[in-house]
Write a protein that holds these residues in place. Sequence first.
Motif, PDB file in Angstrom:
ATOM      1  N   ALA A 293     -22.729  -2.134  -5.460  1.00 30.78           N
ATOM      2  CA  ALA A 293     -22.072  -2.880  -4.379  1.00 30.78           C
ATOM      3  C   ALA A 293     -20.929  -2.087  -3.759  1.00 30.78           C
ATOM      4  O   ALA A 293     -20.559  -2.319  -2.601  1.00 30.78           O
ATOM      5  N   GLY A 294     -20.378  -1.137  -4.517  1.00 29.12           N
ATOM      6  CA  GLY A 294     -19.278  -0.338  -3.987  1.00 29.12           C
ATOM      7  C   GLY A 294     -19.695   0.845  -3.148  1.00 29.12           C
ATOM      8  O   GLY A 294     -18.822   1.567  -2.629  1.00 29.12           O
ATOM      9  N   LEU A 295     -21.002   1.079  -2.985  1.00 27.35           N
ATOM     10  CA  LEU A 295     -21.457   2.239  -2.209  1.00 27.35           C
ATOM     11  C   LEU A 295     -20.936   2.245  -0.770  1.00 27.35           C
ATOM     12  O   LEU A 295     -20.534   3.298  -0.267  1.00 27.35           O
ATOM     13  N   PRO A 296     -20.942   1.104  -0.045  1.00 22.85           N
ATOM     14  CA  PRO A 296     -20.391   1.139   1.321  1.00 22.85           C
ATOM     15  C   PRO A 296     -18.929   1.589   1.359  1.00 22.85           C
ATOM     16  O   PRO A 296     -18.528   2.333   2.260  1.00 22.85           O
ATOM     17  N   MET A 297     -18.153   1.172   0.376  1.00 24.13           N
ATOM     18  CA  MET A 297     -16.751   1.584   0.330  1.00 24.13           C
ATOM     19  C   MET A 297     -16.640   3.087   0.085  1.00 24.13           C
ATOM     20  O   MET A 297     -15.859   3.786   0.738  1.00 24.13           O
ATOM     21  N   THR A 298     -17.448   3.604  -0.851  1.00 21.71           N
ATOM     22  CA  THR A 298     -17.445   5.040  -1.123  1.00 21.71           C
ATOM     23  C   THR A 298     -17.850   5.835   0.119  1.00 21.71           C
ATOM     24  O   THR A 298     -17.241   6.867   0.442  1.00 21.71           O
ATOM     25  N   ALA A 299     -18.883   5.359   0.825  1.00 19.84           N
ATOM     26  CA  ALA A 299     -19.341   6.049   2.032  1.00 19.84           C
ATOM     27  C   ALA A 299     -18.243   6.100   3.092  1.00 19.84           C
ATOM     28  O   ALA A 299     -18.045   7.131   3.754  1.00 19.84           O
TER      29      ALA A 299
END
Length: 512
Positions: A293-299
Amino acid sequence: MLATLCATMFMAMLDNVIVNNALPRIGQELHSGVSGLQWVVEGYSLVYAALLLTGGTLGDRYGRRRVFLTGLAVFTAGSAAAALSGSTGTLIAARMLQGLGAALLTPGSLSILRHVFTDEKERAGAVGLWSGVSALGLAVGPVLGGPIVDAFGWAAVFWINVPIGVAGLLLAARVLPEFATRAKRLDLPGQALSALGFGALVYALIEGPTRGWTDPRVLALASVATLALPAFVAVEARSADPMLDLHFFRDRVLTGAAVSGFMISFGMFGAAFFLPLLMQDVMGWSPSDAGLAGLPMTAMIVVAAPLSSALTSRHGPRLPLVTGLALCATALGALSLYGADARYPQYVWVLLTMGLGMGMTFTPVSITIMQRVDPARAGMASATLNTLREIGGVIGVAVLGAVLSSRLATTLTESLQRLGAPAELGRHLQGAAPGSTAALPAPVHDAVNAAFIDALHLALRCGGAALAAAALLVALLLRPDRSATPSPVTGRPAPQPEAEAETETEAETAHR
Protein backbone atom coordinates in the motif's frame (compact mmCIF):
# COMPACT_ATOMS: atom_id res chain seq x y z
CA MET A 1 35.05 -0.49 -1.69
CA LEU A 2 32.07 1.50 -2.96
CA ALA A 3 29.91 -1.63 -3.24
CA THR A 4 30.84 -2.68 0.31
CA LEU A 5 30.05 0.72 1.81
CA CYS A 6 26.78 1.08 -0.13
CA ALA A 7 25.56 -2.40 0.82
CA THR A 8 26.20 -1.89 4.52
CA MET A 9 24.54 1.54 4.52
CA PHE A 10 21.53 0.13 2.68
CA MET A 11 21.24 -2.49 5.43
CA ALA A 12 21.45 0.09 8.23
CA MET A 13 18.87 2.42 6.65
CA LEU A 14 16.56 -0.49 5.73
CA ASP A 15 16.52 -1.66 9.34
CA ASN A 16 15.37 1.79 10.46
CA VAL A 17 11.94 1.25 8.86
CA ILE A 18 11.51 -2.40 7.80
CA VAL A 19 10.43 -3.36 11.31
CA ASN A 20 7.26 -1.23 11.13
CA ASN A 21 5.23 -3.78 9.17
CA ALA A 22 6.38 -6.52 11.56
CA LEU A 23 5.08 -4.68 14.65
CA PRO A 24 1.55 -6.18 14.65
CA ARG A 25 2.96 -9.74 14.48
CA ILE A 26 5.53 -8.92 17.18
CA GLY A 27 2.75 -7.56 19.39
CA GLN A 28 0.66 -10.72 18.93
CA GLU A 29 3.46 -13.26 19.44
CA LEU A 30 5.37 -11.49 22.23
CA HIS A 31 2.23 -10.05 23.86
CA SER A 32 3.49 -6.48 23.57
CA GLY A 33 1.30 -3.46 24.24
CA VAL A 34 1.53 -0.17 22.37
CA SER A 35 4.26 1.14 24.69
CA GLY A 36 6.32 -2.05 24.22
CA LEU A 37 6.08 -1.75 20.44
CA GLN A 38 7.07 1.91 20.71
CA TRP A 39 10.24 0.85 22.53
CA VAL A 40 11.03 -1.70 19.79
CA VAL A 41 11.21 1.25 17.37
CA GLU A 42 12.52 3.88 19.79
CA GLY A 43 15.29 1.70 21.24
CA TYR A 44 17.07 1.64 17.88
CA SER A 45 16.46 5.27 16.94
CA LEU A 46 17.28 6.69 20.37
CA VAL A 47 20.69 4.99 20.65
CA TYR A 48 21.48 5.72 17.00
CA ALA A 49 20.68 9.41 17.36
CA ALA A 50 22.42 9.78 20.71
CA LEU A 51 25.71 8.23 19.51
CA LEU A 52 25.85 9.30 15.84
CA LEU A 53 28.12 12.30 16.45
CA THR A 54 30.23 10.28 18.88
CA GLY A 55 30.72 7.62 16.21
CA GLY A 56 32.31 10.21 13.93
CA THR A 57 34.61 11.44 16.71
CA LEU A 58 35.72 7.89 17.57
CA GLY A 59 36.55 7.27 13.91
CA ASP A 60 38.73 10.37 13.78
CA ARG A 61 40.51 9.33 16.96
CA TYR A 62 40.91 5.55 16.65
CA GLY A 63 40.71 4.96 12.89
CA ARG A 64 37.72 5.05 10.57
CA ARG A 65 38.20 1.52 9.23
CA ARG A 66 38.52 0.06 12.72
CA VAL A 67 35.42 1.83 14.04
CA PHE A 68 33.46 0.98 10.86
CA LEU A 69 34.27 -2.73 11.22
CA THR A 70 33.40 -2.62 14.92
CA GLY A 71 30.07 -0.98 14.15
CA LEU A 72 29.25 -3.50 11.42
CA ALA A 73 30.07 -6.42 13.73
CA VAL A 74 27.94 -4.96 16.54
CA PHE A 75 25.03 -4.29 14.15
CA THR A 76 25.17 -7.85 12.77
CA ALA A 77 25.27 -9.35 16.27
CA GLY A 78 22.35 -7.15 17.32
CA SER A 79 20.33 -8.31 14.29
CA ALA A 80 20.87 -11.98 15.19
CA ALA A 81 19.95 -11.28 18.83
CA ALA A 82 16.76 -9.50 17.72
CA ALA A 83 15.75 -12.43 15.50
CA LEU A 84 16.25 -14.87 18.40
CA SER A 85 14.39 -12.74 20.96
CA GLY A 86 11.68 -14.50 22.92
CA SER A 87 10.41 -11.51 24.88
CA THR A 88 9.74 -7.82 24.32
CA GLY A 89 12.52 -6.78 26.72
CA THR A 90 15.12 -8.92 24.95
CA LEU A 91 14.03 -7.55 21.57
CA ILE A 92 14.31 -3.94 22.79
CA ALA A 93 17.83 -4.60 24.13
CA ALA A 94 18.84 -6.17 20.80
CA ARG A 95 17.43 -3.19 18.91
CA MET A 96 19.52 -0.86 21.08
CA LEU A 97 22.59 -2.93 20.20
CA GLN A 98 21.71 -2.50 16.52
CA GLY A 99 21.44 1.27 17.07
CA LEU A 100 24.91 1.33 18.62
CA GLY A 101 26.36 -0.51 15.62
CA ALA A 102 24.63 1.79 13.13
CA ALA A 103 25.94 4.88 14.97
CA LEU A 104 29.51 3.58 14.67
CA LEU A 105 29.41 2.54 11.02
CA THR A 106 27.41 5.41 9.46
CA PRO A 107 29.90 8.32 9.95
CA GLY A 108 32.86 6.13 9.05
CA SER A 109 31.23 5.03 5.83
CA LEU A 110 31.00 8.56 4.41
CA SER A 111 34.44 9.54 5.75
CA ILE A 112 36.07 6.57 4.03
CA LEU A 113 34.34 7.46 0.75
CA ARG A 114 35.63 11.02 0.89
CA HIS A 115 39.22 9.85 1.42
CA VAL A 116 39.21 6.99 -1.08
CA PHE A 117 37.83 9.05 -3.99
CA THR A 118 40.29 11.92 -4.29
CA ASP A 119 39.15 13.13 -7.71
CA GLU A 120 36.37 15.72 -7.27
CA LYS A 121 34.18 14.31 -10.06
CA GLU A 122 34.55 10.71 -8.92
CA ARG A 123 33.92 11.70 -5.32
CA ALA A 124 30.70 13.51 -6.25
CA GLY A 125 29.48 10.44 -8.13
CA ALA A 126 30.43 8.08 -5.31
CA VAL A 127 28.79 10.18 -2.60
CA GLY A 128 25.71 10.61 -4.79
CA LEU A 129 25.41 6.84 -5.26
CA TRP A 130 26.00 6.24 -1.55
CA SER A 131 23.28 8.77 -0.66
CA GLY A 132 20.89 7.30 -3.21
CA VAL A 133 21.34 3.76 -1.90
CA SER A 134 20.81 4.99 1.67
CA ALA A 135 17.59 6.76 0.68
CA LEU A 136 16.49 3.65 -1.23
CA GLY A 137 16.81 1.62 1.97
CA LEU A 138 14.43 4.02 3.75
CA ALA A 139 12.01 4.04 0.81
CA VAL A 140 11.71 0.30 0.16
CA GLY A 141 11.86 -0.85 3.78
CA PRO A 142 8.10 -0.75 4.40
CA VAL A 143 7.40 -2.36 1.01
CA LEU A 144 9.83 -5.27 1.58
CA GLY A 145 8.91 -5.76 5.23
CA GLY A 146 5.33 -6.91 4.59
CA PRO A 147 6.02 -9.81 2.17
CA ILE A 148 9.00 -10.96 4.27
CA VAL A 149 6.85 -11.13 7.42
CA ASP A 150 4.08 -12.96 5.52
CA ALA A 151 6.46 -15.55 4.10
CA PHE A 152 8.91 -16.13 6.97
CA GLY A 153 7.60 -14.46 10.14
CA TRP A 154 8.64 -11.29 11.97
CA ALA A 155 12.12 -12.57 12.89
CA ALA A 156 13.05 -12.63 9.19
CA VAL A 157 13.24 -8.81 9.04
CA PHE A 158 16.27 -9.15 11.36
CA TRP A 159 17.74 -12.37 9.95
CA ILE A 160 18.05 -10.68 6.53
CA ASN A 161 20.79 -8.44 7.97
CA VAL A 162 23.03 -11.28 9.14
CA PRO A 163 24.34 -12.63 5.79
CA ILE A 164 24.71 -9.08 4.47
CA GLY A 165 26.61 -8.08 7.61
CA VAL A 166 28.92 -11.12 7.53
CA ALA A 167 29.68 -10.60 3.82
CA GLY A 168 30.28 -6.90 4.47
CA LEU A 169 32.72 -7.69 7.28
CA LEU A 170 34.73 -10.11 5.11
CA LEU A 171 34.85 -7.68 2.19
CA ALA A 172 35.55 -4.58 4.30
CA ALA A 173 38.42 -6.29 6.11
CA ARG A 174 40.04 -7.00 2.72
CA VAL A 175 39.35 -3.86 0.68
CA LEU A 176 38.98 -0.90 3.05
CA PRO A 177 42.18 1.00 3.83
CA GLU A 178 42.99 2.61 7.16
CA PHE A 179 43.65 6.33 7.40
CA ALA A 180 45.78 8.40 9.71
CA THR A 181 44.04 9.24 12.96
CA ARG A 182 43.98 12.69 14.48
CA ALA A 183 43.63 13.66 18.10
CA LYS A 184 40.14 14.84 18.85
CA ARG A 185 38.77 15.28 22.34
CA LEU A 186 35.65 13.32 23.20
CA ASP A 187 32.81 15.51 24.42
CA LEU A 188 31.98 13.21 27.36
CA PRO A 189 29.85 15.74 29.34
CA GLY A 190 27.77 16.58 26.27
CA GLN A 191 27.38 12.91 25.38
CA ALA A 192 26.28 11.97 28.89
CA LEU A 193 23.81 14.84 29.20
CA SER A 194 22.26 14.27 25.76
CA ALA A 195 21.77 10.54 26.35
CA LEU A 196 20.38 11.16 29.84
CA GLY A 197 18.07 13.99 28.76
CA PHE A 198 16.61 12.41 25.64
CA GLY A 199 16.38 8.95 27.22
CA ALA A 200 14.50 10.30 30.23
CA LEU A 201 12.18 12.39 28.03
CA VAL A 202 11.30 9.47 25.74
CA TYR A 203 10.74 7.12 28.69
CA ALA A 204 8.39 9.57 30.39
CA LEU A 205 6.40 10.15 27.19
CA ILE A 206 6.05 6.44 26.39
CA GLU A 207 5.29 5.18 29.90
CA GLY A 208 3.23 8.17 31.08
CA PRO A 209 -0.08 7.11 29.48
CA THR A 210 0.25 3.54 30.83
CA ARG A 211 1.61 4.21 34.32
CA GLY A 212 -0.17 7.53 34.76
CA TRP A 213 1.32 11.00 34.47
CA THR A 214 1.52 11.32 38.26
CA ASP A 215 3.47 8.06 38.67
CA PRO A 216 6.65 8.78 40.74
CA ARG A 217 8.93 7.18 38.16
CA VAL A 218 7.40 9.16 35.27
CA LEU A 219 7.60 12.41 37.24
CA ALA A 220 11.20 11.72 38.26
CA LEU A 221 12.33 11.06 34.70
CA ALA A 222 10.44 14.07 33.36
CA SER A 223 12.30 16.17 35.94
CA VAL A 224 15.62 14.64 34.87
CA ALA A 225 14.89 15.54 31.24
CA THR A 226 13.89 19.09 32.23
CA LEU A 227 17.26 19.57 33.93
CA ALA A 228 19.54 17.57 31.62
CA LEU A 229 18.51 19.00 28.23
CA PRO A 230 19.09 22.70 29.10
CA ALA A 231 22.35 21.64 30.76
CA PHE A 232 23.36 19.89 27.52
CA VAL A 233 22.75 23.09 25.52
CA ALA A 234 24.77 25.11 28.07
CA VAL A 235 27.69 22.67 27.95
CA GLU A 236 27.75 22.60 24.15
CA ALA A 237 27.69 26.41 23.99
CA ARG A 238 30.84 26.60 26.15
CA SER A 239 32.76 23.60 24.78
CA ALA A 240 35.81 24.20 22.58
CA ASP A 241 35.12 20.98 20.64
CA PRO A 242 31.37 20.40 21.01
CA MET A 243 29.41 17.33 19.98
CA LEU A 244 26.63 19.61 18.67
CA ASP A 245 27.91 22.88 17.21
CA LEU A 246 25.31 25.49 18.20
CA HIS A 247 26.99 28.14 16.01
CA PHE A 248 25.13 26.67 13.03
CA PHE A 249 21.87 27.93 14.45
CA ARG A 250 22.98 31.55 14.31
CA ASP A 251 22.29 31.31 10.59
CA ARG A 252 18.51 31.49 10.13
CA VAL A 253 18.64 29.58 6.82
CA LEU A 254 20.44 26.65 8.44
CA THR A 255 17.98 26.88 11.33
CA GLY A 256 15.10 26.66 8.86
CA ALA A 257 16.65 23.57 7.26
CA ALA A 258 17.16 22.00 10.69
CA VAL A 259 13.54 22.69 11.71
CA SER A 260 12.34 21.14 8.44
CA GLY A 261 14.36 17.96 8.89
CA PHE A 262 13.35 17.60 12.54
CA MET A 263 9.63 18.17 11.96
CA ILE A 264 9.31 15.95 8.88
CA SER A 265 10.77 13.09 10.92
CA PHE A 266 8.53 14.05 13.86
CA GLY A 267 5.35 13.73 11.82
CA MET A 268 6.25 10.97 9.38
CA PHE A 269 7.95 8.56 11.81
CA GLY A 270 4.99 8.94 14.15
CA ALA A 271 2.52 8.13 11.37
CA ALA A 272 4.68 5.26 10.03
CA PHE A 273 4.64 3.62 13.47
CA PHE A 274 0.85 3.59 13.92
CA LEU A 275 -0.47 3.01 10.38
CA PRO A 276 0.63 -0.68 10.18
CA LEU A 277 -1.26 -1.32 13.44
CA LEU A 278 -4.36 0.24 11.86
CA MET A 279 -4.06 -1.62 8.55
CA GLN A 280 -3.24 -5.05 9.96
CA ASP A 281 -4.89 -5.24 13.38
CA VAL A 282 -8.02 -3.15 12.74
CA MET A 283 -8.62 -3.30 8.98
CA GLY A 284 -7.47 -6.94 8.69
CA TRP A 285 -4.85 -6.48 5.97
CA SER A 286 -1.95 -8.89 5.56
CA PRO A 287 1.58 -7.56 6.11
CA SER A 288 2.20 -7.85 2.35
CA ASP A 289 -0.86 -5.76 1.52
CA ALA A 290 0.08 -3.17 4.13
CA GLY A 291 3.60 -2.95 2.69
CA LEU A 292 2.51 -2.71 -0.93
CA ALA A 293 0.00 0.00 0.00
CA GLY A 294 2.97 2.31 0.50
CA LEU A 295 4.22 1.98 -3.08
CA PRO A 296 2.47 5.18 -4.30
CA MET A 297 4.15 7.14 -1.51
CA THR A 298 7.56 5.66 -2.37
CA ALA A 299 7.05 6.47 -6.06
CA MET A 300 6.21 10.09 -5.26
CA ILE A 301 9.33 10.44 -3.11
CA VAL A 302 11.42 9.32 -6.09
CA VAL A 303 9.63 11.79 -8.39
CA ALA A 304 9.76 14.72 -5.98
CA ALA A 305 13.45 14.49 -5.00
CA PRO A 306 14.89 15.75 -8.35
CA LEU A 307 12.05 18.29 -8.62
CA SER A 308 12.94 19.77 -5.24
CA SER A 309 16.62 19.86 -6.23
CA ALA A 310 15.79 21.92 -9.34
CA LEU A 311 13.50 24.25 -7.38
CA THR A 312 16.19 24.81 -4.74
CA SER A 313 18.82 25.62 -7.35
CA ARG A 314 16.54 28.15 -9.06
CA HIS A 315 14.64 29.70 -6.16
CA GLY A 316 16.40 28.70 -2.94
CA PRO A 317 15.21 26.24 -0.26
CA ARG A 318 12.20 28.25 0.95
CA LEU A 319 9.69 27.15 -1.71
CA PRO A 320 10.30 23.37 -1.61
CA LEU A 321 10.69 23.19 2.18
CA VAL A 322 7.54 25.15 2.98
CA THR A 323 5.59 23.32 0.27
CA GLY A 324 6.78 19.92 1.53
CA LEU A 325 5.87 20.67 5.14
CA ALA A 326 2.45 21.98 4.12
CA LEU A 327 1.74 18.90 1.98
CA CYS A 328 2.72 16.55 4.82
CA ALA A 329 0.54 18.51 7.25
CA THR A 330 -2.38 18.21 4.83
CA ALA A 331 -1.80 14.47 4.41
CA LEU A 332 -1.77 13.74 8.15
CA GLY A 333 -4.91 15.80 8.67
CA ALA A 334 -6.63 14.05 5.75
CA LEU A 335 -5.75 10.58 7.05
CA SER A 336 -7.74 11.36 10.21
CA LEU A 337 -10.91 11.53 8.07
CA TYR A 338 -10.88 7.80 7.24
CA GLY A 339 -11.90 4.94 9.53
CA ALA A 340 -11.77 1.14 9.42
CA ASP A 341 -14.43 0.94 6.69
CA ALA A 342 -12.51 3.16 4.23
CA ARG A 343 -11.40 1.58 0.96
CA TYR A 344 -7.91 2.02 -0.45
CA PRO A 345 -8.94 3.97 -3.61
CA GLN A 346 -10.61 6.55 -1.38
CA TYR A 347 -7.45 7.60 0.42
CA VAL A 348 -4.63 6.68 -1.99
CA TRP A 349 -4.47 10.40 -2.86
CA VAL A 350 -3.39 11.02 0.73
CA LEU A 351 -0.41 8.66 0.34
CA LEU A 352 0.56 10.39 -2.91
CA THR A 353 0.39 13.78 -1.16
CA MET A 354 2.49 12.51 1.73
CA GLY A 355 5.15 11.09 -0.61
CA LEU A 356 5.29 14.32 -2.58
CA GLY A 357 5.70 16.35 0.61
CA MET A 358 8.46 14.11 1.99
CA GLY A 359 10.33 14.08 -1.33
CA MET A 360 10.22 17.88 -1.50
CA THR A 361 12.08 18.26 1.82
CA PHE A 362 14.98 15.77 1.60
CA THR A 363 17.28 17.34 -0.98
CA PRO A 364 16.94 21.06 -0.05
CA VAL A 365 18.32 20.39 3.42
CA SER A 366 21.51 18.86 1.98
CA ILE A 367 21.90 21.61 -0.62
CA THR A 368 21.49 24.26 2.09
CA ILE A 369 24.45 22.79 3.98
CA MET A 370 26.60 22.94 0.84
CA GLN A 371 25.70 26.59 0.26
CA ARG A 372 25.93 27.93 3.79
CA VAL A 373 28.79 26.07 5.47
CA ASP A 374 32.54 26.03 4.86
CA PRO A 375 33.67 22.75 3.26
CA ALA A 376 35.90 22.09 6.28
CA ARG A 377 32.83 22.11 8.54
CA ALA A 378 30.34 20.48 6.18
CA GLY A 379 30.81 17.08 7.82
CA MET A 380 29.94 18.43 11.26
CA ALA A 381 26.94 20.29 9.83
CA SER A 382 25.68 17.19 8.03
CA ALA A 383 26.07 15.06 11.16
CA THR A 384 24.28 17.71 13.23
CA LEU A 385 21.28 17.84 10.91
CA ASN A 386 21.14 14.03 10.56
CA THR A 387 21.14 13.76 14.36
CA LEU A 388 18.28 16.25 14.57
CA ARG A 389 16.35 14.21 12.00
CA GLU A 390 16.76 11.05 14.06
CA ILE A 391 15.84 12.86 17.29
CA GLY A 392 12.78 14.24 15.49
CA GLY A 393 11.65 10.69 14.70
CA VAL A 394 12.26 9.55 18.28
CA ILE A 395 10.32 12.49 19.76
CA GLY A 396 7.57 12.14 17.14
CA VAL A 397 6.84 8.50 17.96
CA ALA A 398 6.97 9.29 21.69
CA VAL A 399 4.79 12.44 21.62
CA LEU A 400 2.18 11.19 19.16
CA GLY A 401 2.21 7.85 20.97
CA ALA A 402 1.53 9.63 24.25
CA VAL A 403 -1.43 11.45 22.66
CA LEU A 404 -2.77 8.19 21.21
CA SER A 405 -2.30 6.13 24.38
CA SER A 406 -3.90 8.75 26.65
CA ARG A 407 -6.93 9.15 24.39
CA LEU A 408 -7.18 5.37 23.92
CA ALA A 409 -7.25 4.76 27.69
CA THR A 410 -9.95 7.40 28.26
CA THR A 411 -12.19 6.33 25.37
CA LEU A 412 -11.82 2.61 26.08
CA THR A 413 -12.68 3.04 29.76
CA GLU A 414 -15.89 4.88 28.84
CA SER A 415 -16.84 2.26 26.20
CA LEU A 416 -16.28 -0.70 28.54
CA GLN A 417 -18.31 0.97 31.28
CA ARG A 418 -21.23 1.25 28.86
CA LEU A 419 -20.86 -2.46 28.05
CA GLY A 420 -20.88 -3.34 31.76
CA ALA A 421 -17.39 -4.91 31.59
CA PRO A 422 -15.46 -5.23 34.87
CA ALA A 423 -13.04 -2.42 35.74
CA GLU A 424 -10.14 -4.91 35.89
CA LEU A 425 -10.59 -5.67 32.18
CA GLY A 426 -10.40 -1.97 31.34
CA ARG A 427 -7.16 -1.56 33.25
CA HIS A 428 -5.75 -4.68 31.59
CA LEU A 429 -6.59 -3.45 28.09
CA GLN A 430 -5.22 0.09 28.52
CA GLY A 431 -2.27 0.41 26.19
CA ALA A 432 -2.97 -2.95 24.52
CA ALA A 433 -2.39 -3.24 20.77
CA PRO A 434 -5.63 -3.91 18.84
CA GLY A 435 -4.40 -7.27 17.53
CA SER A 436 -3.98 -8.65 21.05
CA THR A 437 -7.74 -8.47 21.75
CA ALA A 438 -9.01 -10.72 18.92
CA ALA A 439 -9.83 -13.60 21.32
CA LEU A 440 -12.06 -11.41 23.52
CA PRO A 441 -15.85 -11.21 23.04
CA ALA A 442 -16.85 -9.36 19.86
CA PRO A 443 -18.32 -6.28 21.65
CA VAL A 444 -15.10 -5.79 23.63
CA HIS A 445 -12.91 -6.32 20.57
CA ASP A 446 -15.00 -3.83 18.58
CA ALA A 447 -14.76 -1.32 21.43
CA VAL A 448 -10.95 -1.60 21.43
CA ASN A 449 -10.79 -1.07 17.65
CA ALA A 450 -13.14 1.92 17.77
CA ALA A 451 -11.16 3.48 20.62
CA PHE A 452 -7.88 2.92 18.74
CA ILE A 453 -9.20 4.61 15.59
CA ASP A 454 -10.51 7.57 17.58
CA ALA A 455 -7.15 7.94 19.36
CA LEU A 456 -5.20 7.57 16.10
CA HIS A 457 -7.28 10.32 14.49
CA LEU A 458 -6.41 12.69 17.35
CA ALA A 459 -2.70 11.84 17.10
CA LEU A 460 -2.72 12.42 13.33
CA ARG A 461 -4.42 15.80 13.73
CA CYS A 462 -1.86 16.82 16.35
CA GLY A 463 0.96 15.77 14.00
CA GLY A 464 -0.62 17.70 11.14
CA ALA A 465 -1.01 20.82 13.29
CA ALA A 466 2.65 20.60 14.37
CA LEU A 467 3.80 20.34 10.73
CA ALA A 468 1.57 23.27 9.71
CA ALA A 469 3.14 25.39 12.46
CA ALA A 470 6.60 24.30 11.27
CA ALA A 471 5.74 25.33 7.70
CA LEU A 472 4.85 28.82 8.95
CA LEU A 473 8.03 29.05 11.04
CA VAL A 474 10.26 27.95 8.14
CA ALA A 475 8.54 30.44 5.82
CA LEU A 476 9.42 33.21 8.27
CA LEU A 477 13.00 32.00 8.82
CA LEU A 478 13.68 31.77 5.08
CA ARG A 479 11.94 35.02 4.13
CA PRO A 480 13.75 36.96 1.37
CA ASP A 481 16.43 39.39 2.50
CA ARG A 482 18.28 41.25 -0.24
CA SER A 483 21.01 42.56 2.05
CA ALA A 484 24.04 40.26 1.98
CA THR A 485 25.15 39.88 5.57
CA PRO A 486 28.15 37.83 6.67
CA SER A 487 27.26 34.25 7.57
CA PRO A 488 28.08 33.47 11.20
CA VAL A 489 29.02 29.94 10.12
CA THR A 490 31.35 30.70 7.23
CA GLY A 491 32.40 34.26 7.96
CA ARG A 492 31.80 35.27 4.33
CA PRO A 493 28.75 36.92 2.71
CA ALA A 494 25.96 34.35 2.75
CA PRO A 495 23.62 33.81 -0.22
CA GLN A 496 20.04 34.66 0.59
CA PRO A 497 17.21 32.22 -0.09
CA GLU A 498 15.55 34.13 -2.93
CA ALA A 499 18.75 35.51 -4.45
CA GLU A 500 20.46 32.19 -5.06
CA ALA A 501 19.18 31.91 -8.62
CA GLU A 502 21.13 34.96 -9.81
CA THR A 503 24.44 33.14 -10.23
CA GLU A 504 25.43 29.53 -10.44
CA THR A 505 25.97 28.14 -6.95
CA GLU A 506 27.89 25.19 -5.60
CA ALA A 507 24.57 23.38 -5.26
CA GLU A 508 23.80 23.75 -8.99
CA THR A 509 27.23 22.44 -9.90
CA ALA A 510 26.86 19.45 -7.55
CA HIS A 511 23.35 18.79 -8.89
CA ARG A 512 24.57 18.66 -12.49
